[in-house]
Design an enzyme around this catalytic site. Structure first.
Site, short mmCIF file in Angstrom:
data_model
loop_
_atom_site.label_atom_id
_atom_site.label_comp_id
_atom_site.label_asym_id
_atom_site.label_seq_id
_atom_site.Cartn_x
_atom_site.Cartn_y
_atom_site.Cartn_z
N LYS A 69 -3.35 3.39 -2.61
CA LYS A 69 -4.62 4.05 -2.84
C LYS A 69 -4.74 5.26 -2.06
O LYS A 69 -4.69 5.19 -0.79
CB LYS A 69 -6.06 3.06 -2.65
N MET B 121 -9.16 8.36 8.33
CA MET B 121 -9.44 8.83 6.91
C MET B 121 -10.62 9.81 6.98
O MET B 121 -11.55 10.00 6.32
CB MET B 121 -9.79 8.00 5.80
N ASP C 291 0.77 -1.09 -0.02
CA ASP C 291 -0.12 -0.04 -0.07
C ASP C 291 0.83 1.22 0.11
O ASP C 291 2.08 1.09 0.18
CB ASP C 291 -0.91 -0.04 1.23
#
Length: 270
Positions: free
Chosen positions: A73, A188, A51
């Protein structure tokens, strides 16, 4: 302590068989926070699918002959689709490779690890889950913030600040969340923090509640911003990400517990 880690050379680690996938949690940032099983997987893997939040310092500990495949991502940036990442894992395993799927934090804590494991299971591909230290625990610890303290809270809520569309999760019962626990840890959430704060305030959350935002947790350039739920608009507009947000009284302990300073910031492994 000389030779202490050498004792692991003879340790009875589980076999990382060809054609299998290990979903490994890399921890919140510092390379030293990976588990022994995670380190073992890095050393044995033929292919590492990693990641965006996995550091180069951690990858440097991997099998030098392993194929490294970036699958990062990040919000607002061009990113691979989850379906393509999952298909890549299936294809690599089908080629008889030992596949290490290296994910920031913990694979099962807002990391899409369950979705990937379900797809592997559907194809009959053997897999192992190697848990990691979640940023919601380890990242806060590096900021001197305990996620629980018996004087402040006996419960904590973990939630994500956006859904698969990038919007504030519509399925979250914000009215219930606002009063369900003294401490709320948000992943997030920076992009939608003002909107989330408005929902919580409307549901009765105390405007004076503390908020701490830990950016680049457990790394040398870690940064912590503090405010209250009512004064979030006084914070800079360009808060660095990745970041973990904690709402509630536990950030009051930072004054005494803020240990990740000075020479600690220069430690290569954390």
């Amino acid at each position: 302590m000389s030779g202490h880690f050498a004792a692991l050379d003879a340790a009875d680690f589980p076999a990382f068989e060809p054609g299998t996938v290990w979903l490994v949690g890399a921890g919140p940032g510092a390379p030293g926070l990976i588990s022994l099983l995670g380190y073992h997987a890095l050393g044995q893997a033929d292919a590492i699918v990693y990641d965006a939040l996995v550091s180069e310092r951690l990858l440097a500990l991997a099998n030098p002959r392993a194929e490294r495949l970036y699958a990062g991502k990040r919000g607002g940036k061009p990113s691979e689709k989850q379906a393509d990442i999952t298909l890549r894992l299936i294809e690599l395993a089908g080629q008889g490779k030992r596949v290490c799927r290296l994910k920031g934090g913990d694979p099962f804590m807002f990391g899409r690890g369950a979705e990937e494991a379900m797809a592997l299971a559907a194809r009959g591909i053997p897999f192992r889950i190697v848990p990691g230290i979640s940023a919601g625990l380890g990242g806060l610890a590096y900021a001197g913030i305990p996620v629980t303290h018996r004087d402040t809270n006996h419960a904590v809520i973990f939630l994500t600040g956006h859904d698969e569309t990038g919007a504030v999760p519509a399925s979250v019962d914000w009215a219930a969340i606002a009063t369900a626990a003294p401490v709320i840890v948000m992943f997030m959430a920076v992009k939608h923090l003002a909107s989330i704060a408005a929902r919580l305030l409307a549901a009765g959350r105390d405007p004076a509640d503390r908020v701490a935002i830990v950016s680049n947790a457990a790394l040398g350039h870690q940064q912590v911003l503090e405010a209250t739920l009512a004064t979030l608009d006084t914070l800079p507009a360009d808060i660095p990400t990745p970041a973990i947000v904690v709402l509630g009284p536990v950030s009051q302990y930072r004054g005494a517990l803020d240990w990740y300073v000075g020479p600690h910031r220069g430690a290569a492994l954390g």
